[in-house]
Design a protein around this motif. Sequence first.
Motif, PDB file in Angstrom:
ATOM      1  N   ASP A 273       0.819  -1.206   0.000  1.00 39.92           N
ATOM      2  CA  ASP A 273       0.000   0.000   0.000  1.00 39.92           C
ATOM      3  C   ASP A 273       0.857   1.261   0.000  1.00 39.92           C
ATOM      4  N   GLY A 274       1.980   1.183   0.686  1.00 37.84           N
ATOM      5  CA  GLY A 274       2.889   2.319   0.787  1.00 37.84           C
ATOM      6  C   GLY A 274       3.531   2.684  -0.554  1.00 37.84           C
ATOM      7  N   LEU A 275       3.349   1.852  -1.578  1.00 39.43           N
ATOM      8  CA  LEU A 275       3.938   2.156  -2.901  1.00 39.43           C
ATOM      9  C   LEU A 275       2.929   2.843  -3.821  1.00 39.43           C
ATOM     10  N   LYS A 276       1.709   3.036  -3.292  1.00 40.69           N
ATOM     11  CA  LYS A 276       0.605   3.469  -4.153  1.00 40.69           C
ATOM     12  C   LYS A 276       0.927   4.719  -4.967  1.00 40.69           C
ATOM     13  N   ASP A 277       1.444   5.740  -4.327  1.00 40.65           N
ATOM     14  CA  ASP A 277       1.718   6.978  -5.056  1.00 40.65           C
ATOM     15  C   ASP A 277       3.200   7.144  -5.371  1.00 40.65           C
ATOM     16  N   ARG A 278       3.905   6.009  -5.468  1.00 40.31           N
ATOM     17  CA  ARG A 278       5.353   6.073  -5.748  1.00 40.31           C
ATOM     18  C   ARG A 278       5.652   5.182  -6.958  1.00 40.31           C
ATOM     19  N   PRO A 279       5.272   5.663  -8.179  1.00 36.70           N
ATOM     20  CA  PRO A 279       5.342   4.787  -9.360  1.00 36.70           C
ATOM     21  C   PRO A 279       6.749   4.236  -9.624  1.00 36.70           C
ATOM     22  N   GLU A 280       7.791   5.062  -9.399  1.00 36.54           N
ATOM     23  CA  GLU A 280       9.157   4.597  -9.704  1.00 36.54           C
ATOM     24  C   GLU A 280       9.574   3.499  -8.727  1.00 36.54           C
ATOM     25  N   ALA A 281       9.257   3.720  -7.433  1.00 34.24           N
ATOM     26  CA  ALA A 281       9.615   2.718  -6.427  1.00 34.24           C
ATOM     27  C   ALA A 281       8.850   1.427  -6.688  1.00 34.24           C
ATOM     28  N   ARG A 282       7.579   1.572  -7.009  1.00 35.11           N
ATOM     29  CA  ARG A 282       6.752   0.381  -7.266  1.00 35.11           C
ATOM     30  C   ARG A 282       7.302  -0.408  -8.457  1.00 35.11           C
ATOM     31  N   ASN A 283       7.735   0.343  -9.472  1.00 37.43           N
ATOM     32  CA  ASN A 283       8.274  -0.324 -10.664  1.00 37.43           C
ATOM     33  C   ASN A 283       9.504  -1.161 -10.323  1.00 37.43           C
ATOM     34  N   LEU A 284      10.416  -0.587  -9.533  1.00 33.52           N
ATOM     35  CA  LEU A 284      11.643  -1.339  -9.199  1.00 33.52           C
ATOM     36  C   LEU A 284      11.321  -2.559  -8.345  1.00 33.52           C
ATOM     37  N   VAL A 285      10.350  -2.416  -7.447  1.00 37.08           N
ATOM     38  CA  VAL A 285       9.944  -3.569  -6.623  1.00 37.08           C
ATOM     39  C   VAL A 285       9.339  -4.662  -7.518  1.00 37.08           C
ATOM     40  N   ASN A 286       8.496  -4.243  -8.460  1.00 39.00           N
ATOM     41  CA  ASN A 286       7.891  -5.237  -9.367  1.00 39.00           C
ATOM     42  C   ASN A 286       8.947  -5.927 -10.228  1.00 39.00           C
ATOM     43  N   ILE A 287       9.913  -5.153 -10.696  1.00 40.19           N
ATOM     44  CA  ILE A 287      10.978  -5.747 -11.522  1.00 40.19           C
ATOM     45  C   ILE A 287      11.752  -6.760 -10.686  1.00 40.19           C
ATOM     46  N   TYR A 288      12.072  -6.373  -9.467  1.00 37.91           N
ATOM     47  CA  TYR A 288      12.815  -7.289  -8.591  1.00 37.91           C
ATOM     48  C   TYR A 288      12.012  -8.584  -8.415  1.00 37.91           C
ATOM     49  N   ALA A 289      10.713  -8.410  -8.109  1.00 38.93           N
ATOM     50  CA  ALA A 289       9.863  -9.585  -7.853  1.00 38.93           C
ATOM     51  C   ALA A 289       9.830 -10.504  -9.074  1.00 38.93           C
ATOM     52  N   ALA A 290       9.634  -9.914 -10.241  1.00 36.06           N
ATOM     53  CA  ALA A 290       9.506 -10.743 -11.453  1.00 36.06           C
ATOM     54  C   ALA A 290      10.821 -11.455 -11.761  1.00 36.06           C
ATOM     55  N   LEU A 291      11.936 -10.744 -11.577  1.00 31.55           N
ATOM     56  CA  LEU A 291      13.236 -11.382 -11.857  1.00 31.55           C
ATOM     57  C   LEU A 291      13.520 -12.512 -10.869  1.00 31.55           C
ATOM     58  N   ALA A 292      13.141 -12.279  -9.601  1.00 31.73           N
ATOM     59  CA  ALA A 292      13.453 -13.273  -8.567  1.00 31.73           C
ATOM     60  C   ALA A 292      12.439 -14.411  -8.547  1.00 31.73           C
ATOM     61  N   GLY A 293      11.303 -14.219  -9.236  1.00 33.43           N
ATOM     62  CA  GLY A 293      10.236 -15.224  -9.164  1.00 33.43           C
ATOM     63  C   GLY A 293       9.513 -15.170  -7.825  1.00 33.43           C
ATOM     64  N   HIS A 294       9.491 -13.978  -7.217  1.00 32.20           N
ATOM     65  CA  HIS A 294       8.768 -13.773  -5.955  1.00 32.20           C
ATOM     66  C   HIS A 294       7.535 -12.913  -6.218  1.00 32.20           C
ATOM     67  N   THR A 295       6.721 -12.741  -5.168  1.00 30.88           N
ATOM     68  CA  THR A 295       5.633 -11.764  -5.288  1.00 30.88           C
ATOM     69  C   THR A 295       6.173 -10.414  -4.798  1.00 30.88           C
ATOM     70  N   PRO A 296       5.559  -9.306  -5.244  1.00 29.20           N
ATOM     71  CA  PRO A 296       5.980  -7.989  -4.727  1.00 29.20           C
ATOM     72  C   PRO A 296       5.861  -7.935  -3.197  1.00 29.20           C
ATOM     73  N   GLU A 297       4.872  -8.610  -2.615  1.00 31.45           N
ATOM     74  CA  GLU A 297       4.712  -8.633  -1.151  1.00 31.45           C
ATOM     75  C   GLU A 297       5.975  -9.190  -0.483  1.00 31.45           C
TER      76      GLU A 297
END
Length: 348
Positions: A247-271
């Motif tokens: 929820d804390g990433l809601k208004d932080r598009p750049e931070a959210r993007n890097l977290v999503n990229i990390y998750a997808a590369l690692a095969g994890h969920t963003p959570e």
Amino acid sequence: MAEPVQTPQASFPTRIFSGIQPSGGLTLGNYLGALKRFVEKQDEGIETIYCMVDMHAITVWQDPEKLRQQTREGAAAFIAAGIDPARSILFNQSQVSAHVELGWIFNCIARMGWMSRMTQFKDKAGKNSENVSLGLFAYPSLMAADILAYKATHVPVGEDQKQHLELTRDIAIKFNNDYGVNFFPVVEPVIEGAATRVMSLRDGTKKMSKSDPSDQSRINLTDDADTIAKKIRKAKTDPEPLPDTLDGLKDRPEARNLVNIYAALAGHTPEQVIRDYAGAQFGSFKPALADLAVAKLEPITLEMNRLMQDPGEIDHILGQGAARADAIARPIVDQVYDIIGMIRSRRD
Ligand code: TYM
């Protein structure tokens, strides 16, 4: 016109089709949103058909020699990422004429109003809509033909292709209704995972794209380890540490993007990523992401480079894939000709 009929989906066996345009080098967005998931589908044992859609690429100007090069490079990326040309069918679109034949028929099924609503056309044409090619406008009906020439039932894509797949469904339903048949399946978009929309590294509100004028905005599958690390280090962020909930990433598009990229590369969920890095500053998160990206992407880049040493072998693989694709699509398109009332009496 014939009576409308329902299209029961159960009668169509599961078959996956997807495509990538060779209109530039492939990006991390293409890899996470498409390629990586294409490999997962293949490895689940589903019938998979993948295509370098060169006919789509020429809806905007392409230098012929570069187009050939980019088509081979895209094919090399598929193989380097894990597509096995023996288990999946891998080919370039122009070698299977069923696509454009069915594309024309679908031009006569799709309505101008449907096409006019395509947001990707509006974005690409911008203020220049009088001067773009007719092909760019008609493009989504060729995309429907790519899929339905194989009666594919599932199409893995990134978020940006969702509207085109809705149009594909509308075209299939209208064709079936107009001709009173249950011929085409109504396809299911498969848009899943943490990275269905990878954003630009310079602007978290814009999609990462091979056509962005800034090379810093994207990671290319041809970038070397140093370049990848540098681009991630320089990626736009905000001054806050990472939050402890998504929820804390809601208004932080750049931070959210890097977290999503990390998750997808690692095969994890963003959570999971947020759990591991809650409270971390970008000064420590970015190097971790850069290491992960290099570890995952470098072997693919090296293998692509190796494959590109032998363009003849890539062309051979595409040719063999095209022959297998044609063997599926030809009888389907021939049946379409019969359904719509075309005489087929030529004998070779
Ligand atoms: P294209 O070539 O623009 O992109 C290929 C695939 O990559 C996905 N993608 C992304 N995913 C996540 N984040 C991003 N930043 C990102 N950028 C691209 C796209 O969603 C796509 O899945 N019209 C299609 C090609 C096509 C096609 C088809 C696809 C033609 N015929 C039939 C599926 C089925 C396109 O232009 O994709």
